[in-house]
Write a protein that holds these residues in place. Structure first.
Motif, PDB file in Angstrom:
ATOM      1  N   CYS A  16       0.874  -1.177   0.000  1.00  0.00           N
ATOM      2  CA  CYS A  16       0.000   0.000   0.000  1.00  0.00           C
ATOM      3  C   CYS A  16       0.910   1.226   0.000  1.00  0.00           C
ATOM      4  CB  CYS A  16      -0.929  -0.005   1.206  1.00  0.00           C
ATOM      5  SG  CYS A  16      -2.161   1.323   1.180  1.00  0.00           S
ATOM      6  N   ALA A  19      -0.748   4.870   2.150  1.00  0.00           N
ATOM      7  CA  ALA A  19      -1.473   4.405   3.334  1.00  0.00           C
ATOM      8  C   ALA A  19      -1.767   5.502   4.350  1.00  0.00           C
ATOM      9  CB  ALA A  19      -0.688   3.279   4.011  1.00  0.00           C
ATOM     10  N   ALA A  49      -7.389   2.408   1.881  1.00  0.00           N
ATOM     11  CA  ALA A  49      -6.547   1.439   1.176  1.00  0.00           C
ATOM     12  C   ALA A  49      -5.760   0.553   2.143  1.00  0.00           C
ATOM     13  CB  ALA A  49      -5.596   2.160   0.224  1.00  0.00           C
ATOM     14  N   LEU A  50      -5.252   1.139   3.220  1.00  0.00           N
ATOM     15  CA  LEU A  50      -4.463   0.344   4.165  1.00  0.00           C
ATOM     16  C   LEU A  50      -5.333  -0.708   4.853  1.00  0.00           C
ATOM     17  CD1 LEU A  50      -1.857  -0.307   5.626  1.00  0.00           C
ATOM     18  CD2 LEU A  50      -2.375   1.535   7.257  1.00  0.00           C
ATOM     19  N   ALA A  53      -5.649  -3.461   2.481  1.00  0.00           N
ATOM     20  CA  ALA A  53      -4.370  -4.157   2.354  1.00  0.00           C
ATOM     21  C   ALA A  53      -4.138  -5.087   3.537  1.00  0.00           C
ATOM     22  CB  ALA A  53      -3.231  -3.138   2.242  1.00  0.00           C
ATOM     23  N   PHE A  66       3.858  -1.232   3.600  1.00  0.00           N
ATOM     24  CA  PHE A  66       3.121   0.003   3.360  1.00  0.00           C
ATOM     25  C   PHE A  66       3.915   1.189   3.872  1.00  0.00           C
ATOM     26  CE2 PHE A  66       1.776  -1.436   7.552  1.00  0.00           C
ATOM     27  CZ  PHE A  66       1.780  -0.271   8.316  1.00  0.00           C
ATOM     28  N   HIS A 133      -5.040   0.420  -3.510  1.00  0.00           N
ATOM     29  CA  HIS A 133      -5.204   1.865  -3.673  1.00  0.00           C
ATOM     30  C   HIS A 133      -6.683   2.207  -3.599  1.00  0.00           C
ATOM     31  CE1 HIS A 133      -1.046   2.772  -5.082  1.00  0.00           C
ATOM     32  NE2 HIS A 133      -1.087   1.510  -5.453  1.00  0.00           N
TER      33      HIS A 133
END
Length: 242
Positions: A16, A19, A49-50, A53, A66, A133
């Motif tokens: 990521c 992040a 996004a994180l 992930a 990340f 993303h």
């Protein structure tokens, strides 16, 4: 279709690049007030996004790398010599200062990922890289017409095969969503996966960017139901095709 009978052994890597929206205080002072406000918007990071992930890494028991440094300082999803690799407030710095930023926050993320890929290849495995993303639902007045996009290079057979298989699982999980390939960006545009393709062959490395529409999230985060759905998609993907 990715064949379960194929002798190739695949490992998974999750990353990521956007992040968070952190900028160290010494550099924050160089940013204008409007740029500082942008840190909390899609210009500064990829909300949600994180969390996706982390869910992917947990579901597949895969390594996760990340960075929470804002792309308004340095964009770890750009090539190092791309004109927008550094944020607007830092592009007029001298070479020494620019190299300091790259050495402190850019290269550690990139190098850790390449180390992971090399380890897998040396162990005789191929690497499927899923980069998480998210994208703003409206950009410069244009409404994005998808809930989810998969970015890849259609000229690399394994990337197309894995993307087709992942898309099938996601369409089954979220049948009402609009899903598009190479949208809202092209998978061959400048980015981390594009950079890595230059270093690793098509049978060694397959890189896919998974783009989530931020309109799916509540207060910049996916809900538990969405995260469970992603986990099911990924587990089913590897049960059937790895």
């Amino acid at each position: 279709m990715v064949s379960s009978g194929d002798p190739r052994h695949w490992t998974v890597l999750i990353t990521c690049e956007h992040a968070g929206h952190k900028v160290p205080a010494a550099f924050l002072k160089r940013m204008s007030k409007s740029q500082q406000k942008d840190l909390l918007t899609h210009k500064g990071w990829d909300p949600g996004a994180l969390a996706m992930a982390r869910q992917a890494a947990t579901a597949l028991e895969a390594p996760l790398h990340f960075t929470q440094i804002s792309r308004l300082l340095v964009d770890c999803n750009r090539s190092p010599y791309h004109p927008r690799c550094l944020g607007p407030a830092f592009r007029d710095m001298d070479a020494t200062e620019k190299n300091f930023i790259l050495a402190a926050w850019y290269w550690p993320h990139r190098n850790a990922i390449e180390k992971e890929i090399l380890r897998s290849i040396q162990d005789g495995a191929s690497v499927l890289h899923l980069a998480m993303h998210s994208f703003t639902p409206v950009l410069d007045g244009d409404v994005r017409t998808a809930e989810l996009g998969l970015l890849y290079d259609p000229g690399r057979p394994w990337e197309k095969l894995w993307s087709d298989a992942l898309m099938k699982e996601m369409q089954s999980e979220w049948p009402d969503w609009r899903m598009r390939r190479n949208y809202p960006y092209l998978g061959t545009a400048d980015g981390l996966t594009t950079w890595l393709r230059k270093h690793y062959g098509p049978n060694e490395y397959a890189g896919i960017e998974v783009e989530w529409n931020q309109a799916l999230f509540t207060k910049d985060q996916p809900d538990a139901k969405m995260k469970r759905g992603l986990a099911r998609c990924l587990r089913n993907l590897f049960l059937q095709y790895s």
